[in-house]
Design an enzyme around this catalytic site. Sequence first.
Site, PDB file in Angstrom:
ATOM      1  N   GLY A 296       0.767  -1.253   0.000  1.00  0.00           N
ATOM      2  CA  GLY A 296       0.000   0.000   0.000  1.00  0.00           C
ATOM      3  C   GLY A 296       0.792   1.294   0.000  1.00  0.00           C
TER       4      GLY A 296
ATOM      5  N   ASP B  40      -5.123   1.702  10.760  1.00  0.00           N
ATOM      6  CA  ASP B  40      -6.535   1.493  11.080  1.00  0.00           C
ATOM      7  C   ASP B  40      -6.605   1.048  12.549  1.00  0.00           C
ATOM      8  OD1 ASP B  40      -9.221   0.902  10.994  1.00  0.00           O
ATOM      9  OD2 ASP B  40      -9.094  -0.649   9.485  1.00  0.00           O
TER      10      ASP B  40
ATOM     11  N   ILE C  66     -11.646   3.303   2.373  1.00  0.00           N
ATOM     12  CA  ILE C  66     -11.186   4.146   1.267  1.00  0.00           C
ATOM     13  C   ILE C  66     -10.317   3.349   0.302  1.00  0.00           C
ATOM     14  CG2 ILE C  66     -11.310   6.316   2.555  1.00  0.00           C
ATOM     15  CD1 ILE C  66      -8.215   5.976   2.814  1.00  0.00           C
TER      16      ILE C  66
HETATM   17  P1  IMP Z   1      -4.531  -2.175  10.763  1.00  0.00           P
HETATM   18  O1  IMP Z   1      -3.646  -3.350  11.022  1.00  0.00           O
HETATM   19  O2  IMP Z   1      -5.948  -2.417  11.216  1.00  0.00           O
HETATM   20  O3  IMP Z   1      -3.986  -0.883  11.304  1.00  0.00           O
HETATM   21  O4  IMP Z   1      -4.691  -2.031   9.194  1.00  0.00           O
HETATM   22  C1  IMP Z   1      -3.672  -1.616   8.402  1.00  0.00           C
HETATM   23  C2  IMP Z   1      -3.776  -2.201   7.006  1.00  0.00           C
HETATM   24  O5  IMP Z   1      -5.133  -2.525   6.625  1.00  0.00           O
HETATM   25  C3  IMP Z   1      -3.318  -1.148   6.025  1.00  0.00           C
HETATM   26  O6  IMP Z   1      -1.934  -1.226   5.808  1.00  0.00           O
HETATM   27  C4  IMP Z   1      -4.155  -1.456   4.810  1.00  0.00           C
HETATM   28  O7  IMP Z   1      -3.487  -2.389   3.999  1.00  0.00           O
HETATM   29  C5  IMP Z   1      -5.431  -2.042   5.342  1.00  0.00           C
HETATM   30  N1  IMP Z   1      -6.519  -1.026   5.432  1.00  0.00           N
HETATM   31  C6  IMP Z   1      -7.038  -0.481   6.557  1.00  0.00           C
HETATM   32  N2  IMP Z   1      -8.034   0.384   6.282  1.00  0.00           N
HETATM   33  C7  IMP Z   1      -8.126   0.413   4.923  1.00  0.00           C
HETATM   34  C8  IMP Z   1      -8.974   1.157   4.011  1.00  0.00           C
HETATM   35  O8  IMP Z   1      -9.841   1.968   4.373  1.00  0.00           O
HETATM   36  N3  IMP Z   1      -8.761   0.914   2.686  1.00  0.00           N
HETATM   37  C9  IMP Z   1      -7.828   0.027   2.225  1.00  0.00           C
HETATM   38  N4  IMP Z   1      -7.033  -0.672   3.045  1.00  0.00           N
HETATM   39  C10 IMP Z   1      -7.167  -0.483   4.383  1.00  0.00           C
HETATM   40 MG    MG Z   2      -0.744  -1.792   4.206  1.00  0.00          MG
END
Ligand code: IMP
Ligand code: MG
Length: 178
Positions: free
Chosen positions: A48, A106, A156
Amino acid sequence: MEKIRVFDKNFSLFISNEEIEKRIKDMAQKMSLDLQDKNPLFLGILNGSFMFAGELFKSLDIDCGISFLKLASYDGTSSSGKIKRLIGLNEDIKDRTVVILEDIIDTGITIDHIVKQLKGYEPAEIKIATLLIKPEAYNDSYKVDYFCFDIPNDFIVGYGLDYNGFGRNLKHIYKISD
Ligand code: IMP
Ligand code: MG
């Protein structure tokens, strides 16, 4: 284009490319001041972060390096189930300032995995930079040193972020609308 369809869902324009690039340049300026004598190593987390990392790196005017890492999922034997292993680190980061570049934070689970594993290599310090953060979802386990946008808890796509493998190539960021 205000409204688009990615895979099977509708999205509407949320942050324009112009706005994104302006904020990234501001971040690069701040980092260039903060980190000027440290020769930091920027670590982009794939997939990403590739657009964010590329745009940011162009605007840094200090000695620094960049490398890209990936989190590989595999089923570990621990009771917690899925373990994510950080792969692709070829540089020696002992006693070096490293700056993690994420596309979005996130819940914070991903950044937890990354920071915990990087600490094992004994860097001088670990900074966290992300293009986007969802403060309502974030568990706040580590301080986020740099972010471009704090956004609501909606899904998003675009500017490197995907929905089901699609949409990474979009130059603007779009928010889900259904
Ligand atoms: P976390 O581990 O919940 O913090 O999520 C992080 C990863 O989830 C990011 O590096 C993204 O790859 C994916 N992610 C989280 N939210 C979104 C979003 O709204 N759109 C696309 N990918 C997301
Ligand atoms: Mg990511």
